[in-house]
Structure formats: structure tokens, C-alpha cells
Design an enzyme around this catalytic site. Sequence first.
Site, PDB file in Angstrom:
ATOM      1  N   ARG A  73       0.777  14.862  13.101  1.00  0.00           N
ATOM      2  CA  ARG A  73       1.213  14.631  11.721  1.00  0.00           C
ATOM      3  C   ARG A  73       1.261  15.893  10.851  1.00  0.00           C
ATOM      4  O   ARG A  73       0.515  16.029   9.867  1.00  0.00           O
ATOM      5  CB  ARG A  73       0.353  13.553  11.062  1.00  0.00           C
ATOM      6  CG  ARG A  73       0.398  12.254  11.827  1.00  0.00           C
ATOM      7  CD  ARG A  73      -0.330  11.148  11.150  1.00  0.00           C
ATOM      8  NE  ARG A  73       0.469  10.469  10.145  1.00  0.00           N
ATOM      9  CZ  ARG A  73       0.104   9.350   9.542  1.00  0.00           C
ATOM     10  NH1 ARG A  73      -1.028   8.782   9.839  1.00  0.00           N
ATOM     11  NH2 ARG A  73       0.878   8.796   8.628  1.00  0.00           N
TER      12      ARG A  73
ATOM     13  N   LYS B 145       0.836  -1.210   0.000  1.00  0.00           N
ATOM     14  CA  LYS B 145       0.000   0.000   0.000  1.00  0.00           C
ATOM     15  C   LYS B 145       0.868   1.256   0.000  1.00  0.00           C
ATOM     16  O   LYS B 145       0.655   2.174  -0.791  1.00  0.00           O
ATOM     17  CB  LYS B 145      -0.909   0.007   1.242  1.00  0.00           C
ATOM     18  CG  LYS B 145      -1.578   1.341   1.511  1.00  0.00           C
ATOM     19  CD  LYS B 145      -2.464   1.297   2.723  1.00  0.00           C
ATOM     20  CE  LYS B 145      -1.787   1.624   4.018  1.00  0.00           C
ATOM     21  NZ  LYS B 145      -1.452   3.050   4.226  1.00  0.00           N
ATOM     22  N   ASN B 146       1.860   1.282   0.894  1.00  0.00           N
ATOM     23  CA  ASN B 146       2.654   2.508   1.061  1.00  0.00           C
ATOM     24  C   ASN B 146       3.617   2.754  -0.095  1.00  0.00           C
ATOM     25  O   ASN B 146       4.215   3.819  -0.182  1.00  0.00           O
ATOM     26  CB  ASN B 146       3.420   2.471   2.388  1.00  0.00           C
ATOM     27  CG  ASN B 146       2.486   2.703   3.566  1.00  0.00           C
ATOM     28  OD1 ASN B 146       1.294   2.961   3.375  1.00  0.00           O
ATOM     29  ND2 ASN B 146       3.012   2.609   4.768  1.00  0.00           N
TER      30      ASN B 146
ATOM     31  N   CYS C 282      -4.488  13.001  13.054  1.00  0.00           N
ATOM     32  CA  CYS C 282      -5.305  11.788  13.052  1.00  0.00           C
ATOM     33  C   CYS C 282      -5.131  11.094  14.386  1.00  0.00           C
ATOM     34  O   CYS C 282      -4.431  11.589  15.268  1.00  0.00           O
ATOM     35  CB  CYS C 282      -4.949  10.893  11.883  1.00  0.00           C
ATOM     36  SG  CYS C 282      -3.316  10.201  12.004  1.00  0.00           S
TER      37      CYS C 282
ATOM     38  N   ASP D 141       4.997   0.906  12.114  1.00  0.00           N
ATOM     39  CA  ASP D 141       3.812   0.208  11.607  1.00  0.00           C
ATOM     40  C   ASP D 141       3.729  -1.248  12.077  1.00  0.00           C
ATOM     41  O   ASP D 141       2.730  -1.919  11.805  1.00  0.00           O
ATOM     42  CB  ASP D 141       3.778   0.251  10.070  1.00  0.00           C
ATOM     43  CG  ASP D 141       3.372   1.618   9.547  1.00  0.00           C
ATOM     44  OD1 ASP D 141       2.963   2.471  10.351  1.00  0.00           O
ATOM     45  OD2 ASP D 141       3.462   1.836   8.321  1.00  0.00           O
TER      46      ASP D 141
ATOM     47  N   ARG E 140      -8.456  -0.425   5.064  1.00  0.00           N
ATOM     48  CA  ARG E 140      -7.564   0.544   4.407  1.00  0.00           C
ATOM     49  C   ARG E 140      -6.222  -0.092   4.068  1.00  0.00           C
ATOM     50  O   ARG E 140      -5.543   0.373   3.155  1.00  0.00           O
ATOM     51  CB  ARG E 140      -7.321   1.750   5.323  1.00  0.00           C
ATOM     52  CG  ARG E 140      -8.511   2.661   5.461  1.00  0.00           C
ATOM     53  CD  ARG E 140      -8.126   3.912   6.235  1.00  0.00           C
ATOM     54  NE  ARG E 140      -6.803   4.347   5.838  1.00  0.00           N
ATOM     55  CZ  ARG E 140      -5.844   4.757   6.658  1.00  0.00           C
ATOM     56  NH1 ARG E 140      -6.069   4.828   7.933  1.00  0.00           N
ATOM     57  NH2 ARG E 140      -4.673   5.119   6.211  1.00  0.00           N
TER      58      ARG E 140
HETATM   59  C1  UD1 Z   1       4.356   7.019   6.392  1.00  0.00           C
HETATM   60  C2  UD1 Z   1       3.534   5.772   6.235  1.00  0.00           C
HETATM   61  C3  UD1 Z   1       3.027   5.307   7.601  1.00  0.00           C
HETATM   62  C4  UD1 Z   1       4.195   5.151   8.571  1.00  0.00           C
HETATM   63  C5  UD1 Z   1       5.052   6.404   8.611  1.00  0.00           C
HETATM   64  C6  UD1 Z   1       6.322   6.238   9.426  1.00  0.00           C
HETATM   65  C7  UD1 Z   1       2.550   6.008   4.038  1.00  0.00           C
HETATM   66  C8  UD1 Z   1       1.331   6.265   3.232  1.00  0.00           C
HETATM   67  N1  UD1 Z   1       2.400   6.058   5.372  1.00  0.00           N
HETATM   68  O1  UD1 Z   1       3.512   8.048   6.900  1.00  0.00           O
HETATM   69  O2  UD1 Z   1       2.363   4.056   7.431  1.00  0.00           O
HETATM   70  O3  UD1 Z   1       3.706   4.900   9.878  1.00  0.00           O
HETATM   71  O4  UD1 Z   1       5.446   6.767   7.270  1.00  0.00           O
HETATM   72  O5  UD1 Z   1       7.075   5.171   8.962  1.00  0.00           O
HETATM   73  O6  UD1 Z   1       3.612   5.714   3.522  1.00  0.00           O
HETATM   74  N2  UD1 Z   1       6.698  14.982  10.361  1.00  0.00           N
HETATM   75  C9  UD1 Z   1       6.913  16.315  10.608  1.00  0.00           C
HETATM   76  N3  UD1 Z   1       6.788  17.202   9.556  1.00  0.00           N
HETATM   77  C10 UD1 Z   1       6.480  16.799   8.295  1.00  0.00           C
HETATM   78  C11 UD1 Z   1       6.282  15.430   8.050  1.00  0.00           C
HETATM   79  C12 UD1 Z   1       6.393  14.533   9.106  1.00  0.00           C
HETATM   80  O7  UD1 Z   1       7.190  16.715  11.735  1.00  0.00           O
HETATM   81  O8  UD1 Z   1       6.394  17.639   7.391  1.00  0.00           O
HETATM   82  C13 UD1 Z   1       6.800  14.004  11.487  1.00  0.00           C
HETATM   83  C14 UD1 Z   1       5.501  13.248  11.748  1.00  0.00           C
HETATM   84  O9  UD1 Z   1       4.642  13.964  12.603  1.00  0.00           O
HETATM   85  C15 UD1 Z   1       6.022  11.969  12.402  1.00  0.00           C
HETATM   86  C16 UD1 Z   1       7.355  11.745  11.675  1.00  0.00           C
HETATM   87  O10 UD1 Z   1       7.697  12.987  11.080  1.00  0.00           O
HETATM   88  O11 UD1 Z   1       6.270  12.193  13.766  1.00  0.00           O
HETATM   89  C17 UD1 Z   1       7.313  10.693  10.604  1.00  0.00           C
HETATM   90  O12 UD1 Z   1       6.228  10.928   9.744  1.00  0.00           O
HETATM   91  P1  UD1 Z   1       6.268  10.520   8.205  1.00  0.00           P
HETATM   92  O13 UD1 Z   1       7.458   9.653   7.965  1.00  0.00           O
HETATM   93  O14 UD1 Z   1       6.134  11.749   7.379  1.00  0.00           O
HETATM   94  O15 UD1 Z   1       4.951   9.653   8.066  1.00  0.00           O
HETATM   95  P2  UD1 Z   1       3.972   9.574   6.829  1.00  0.00           P
HETATM   96  O16 UD1 Z   1       4.718   9.778   5.557  1.00  0.00           O
HETATM   97  O17 UD1 Z   1       2.763  10.394   7.091  1.00  0.00           O
END
Ligand code: UD1
Length: 420
Positions: A122, A22-23, A117, A307, A399
Site C-alpha cells: 500500500r 465508513k469510506n 498492512c 472489499d 473498525r
Molecule cells: C480504499 C479503501 C479500501 C479499498 C481500496 C480499494 C478507504 C478508507 N479505503 O483504500 O477499503 O479496499 O480503496 O478499493 O477508502 N496504490 C499505489 N500508489 C498509491 C496509492 C495506491 O500503488 O499512491 C495502489 C495500492 O497499493 C493498491 C491500489 O493502488 O494496490 C489501490 O489502492 P487505493 O485505491 O489507493 O486504496 P486505498 O485508498 O488505500
Amino acid sequence: MDKLIISGGGPIDGEIRISGSKNSALPILAATLLSETPMCIGNMPHLNDITTMLALLRSMGLSVTLNEKMSVEIDANTIREYTAPYDLVKTMRASILVLGPMLARYGEANVSFPGGCAIGSRPVDIHLRGLEAMGAEIDVDEGYIRARCKGGLKGAHFFMDTVTVGGTENLLMAAVLAEGKTVLENAAREPEIVDLANCLQAMGAQIEGVGTATLTIHGVKSLKGCRYDVMPDRIETGTYLTAAAATRGRVKLKDTREDILESVLLKLEEAGAFINTGKDWIELDMKGNRPKAVSLKTAPYPAFPTDMQAQFTAMNAVSEGMGTVIETIFENRLIQIHELNRMGANIKLEGNTAIITGVERLKAAPVMATDLRASASLVIAALVADGDTVVDRIYHIDRGYECIEEKMQLLGANIRRVPG
Ligand code: UD1
């Protein structure tokens, strides 16, 4: 709302096929926006999040044709709208992944601001700051991120404060069409990013350092379509392995890869599992033994994935001994422990640490899924609980887990879906 009814019983035992990731599929679908000719993406999982991403691309005017084998052909040339609307973004935060490619190719993108969420706040600040470093002008207006770049994006040197999977993907997809060289430092190294980079390279992108924390991208003028199969889902793989370990069972998973799951496989071996692997399969056998509790800390790849944390918490709940699970990525991602305790688990929460003392068996209870991976932990707990557990709000499971009840039934579990 559909529910799952699971009667806890003996070990699970059998063979199943693992679905496409999925990811990995989500960013690759977003990357089709970059292509000047049609693309064909194969090995797509049949999941609600994929349906949402396809609906989003269709709502923007892209021509999307899905065949019964879960291959999808996408032609971005029919695009009419540069907007990802609130209704779709609110059901799936990963919709933000269309921002970078849309801006890079069309110079304009409007994406509803994703909210927090259940698992944490996030933010997407790093996505936005990276695009600004490439010359984008970004405003937030009426809940929408409105991004523009009149003369096209320009290569930049950008350091990401936090390792972010989505941020790295968005900026990588923007940089492949930016003018000149972009260097992304402190990039995430998750296998799904490697898969996206491989797909972009097959489209003609020039990327160095794939799989490392520094990605160097030499922008090209245009990208062409290709045929690309998404990689296997490592979290689905890890979930079934952990279910087998928790139930003292055996499972053989086909169409998957062991090289992307090292930290998880090592922890399962520490828990007492016997693991065999081949080119595209993994087999786990507990030989009837109760697992031993393990301690772990989540961190970006190649460390233990956030995850997989909830599933290991459920396994620890019925293991021998005591294990601690430390969550470092999301602030509120240990929520499943309250439901597990309602099923008789002995878990204490101290800040971002769960201290789990294993009990012999859990007891069935009505429980509620709160997010995708927490739901998987409830399914695992139900498999080792006495009685019938009813898991409510399973749209979270749908999902991310393709045909979970069919796959679990193939492994001998007593599980059924009841429409709500
Ligand atoms: C993706 C995965 C999710 C997984 C996560 C961490 C997908 C669709 N989802 O989510 O399943 O749990 O990676 O491995 O691939 N952050 C910031 N600023 C930003 C972006 C992120 O502070 O602009 C922080 C987030 O709050 C979190 C951390 O960085 O604490 C990691 O988040 P991120 O790696 O971005 O997760 P996702 O890409 O949303």
C-alpha cells in the site's frame, strides 16, 4: 482482546438498517479542514476508524462536537498543529487523507508515513507525486512526510498510473483550493469519491466530471461550511446480503442504495438469490436454496469491489460447484482462505487466484481475524459452520462494521461478544 462466539445454525432472516459509509465519512471528515466556517456531517457510522479520525482532527486543534445521533460539528479555525502523528496514523492508514486538504489550506502538512498492512504494501507515491505536480515541496524525514507550498498550490494536469481511491480523494481535496485549473486523469470512480465531490461542491468547490475517470477542478479562493449526510455503506450492505445468501436466508436492508452495488447484486443473482429493491432498500431471499458458486475478479469501480471479495469466498466455500476468485487490487488479500480451510473449506490458492470447491457445511474452529473484510468472511463462515466458532482479534471488525453482533442478532444469528 474481545472475541465473537458464533453458533452456526439455520438461515438468517430479518430486517436491519444500514449505517453511513465508513469510506465516505473518512475523506469527508478530512475535507472539513478546508472550510472557513463550521461544518456539520450527519449519518456518521459509530466505528473505531471514525473515532480515530475525530481524534486526529482534535489533536490538530480542531473543535469537534459529536452528538448522540452521530452528527458531528467541526470548526477548523481553531487548528494549532499541522501534524498527523505516528500513533494515530499507525492505527489507521486513511489518516493520510488530511495531507491534501491541510497543505491546500494552510501551506504546510506533516503526516507520519503510513506503513504497509496485512493485505499488502500500500504505497502512497501517487498522492505525493500529484501534490508535487501542484507545486508542493515534499521531504520524508524521520518517518514523516513533510509537505510545504509557500505561495499556495497551483493547478496541474496529472495522470494517475494506478487507479487509487485515496490518491484521487487527496488530490481532489488539494485541487479545490489550488490556483487555476487541475485535471486529474485515470481517477477512481468509486461512489465514495462522488460523495466527497458532492460535499465539496456543497462547500462551494467547482468540480466537473464527477463519477468519471477525468476530474476537472477550477480552484476557488475559499470554501464555506455546509450540512452534509454521508451515503450508506455499500460494503456493509453487500456483507449482510452475502451472509443471507450463504445461510440460505432472507434479509431486508433499509437506508441503503442499490445503484452503487450493481456488480455485487448481479453476482448474488448468479448465485441464485432473488433480489428486490426500492428507493432506499434491498431485499434478498434465497428461498431456502443452497447458493451456486460464482467466479469473479476484483477491479476498480464499477467492477467487483476488492472489499467484497473475502465475503464471496466464504459464500463460495459452502456453495454448490466450483468458483474462482481473482484478486487484482491488493497482493496479499486472500489470507482469509487459510482460516476458512481450517474450518473445513476446500480452497486452493494459485498466485492471486482462489479456487473454491463448495462443501455442504463448515466446521467450527477457533479463528483469527487478520483484516477488516477477512474478518467479515469468518463471521459468514461461522454462521454456516457446525458448532461454536470463536473469532479472535475482532478489533478489525469494529473498525468497519457498526454493532455487528446486535445487527446479526436482529437477523436471528446466535452471536455474542466476550471481552478478552
Ligand atoms: C480504499 C479503501 C479500501 C479499498 C481500496 C480499494 C478507504 C478508507 N479505503 O483504500 O477499503 O479496499 O480503496 O478499493 O477508502 N496504490 C499505489 N500508489 C498509491 C496509492 C495506491 O500503488 O499512491 C495502489 C495500492 O497499493 C493498491 C491500489 O493502488 O494496490 C489501490 O489502492 P487505493 O485505491 O489507493 O486504496 P486505498 O485508498 O488505500
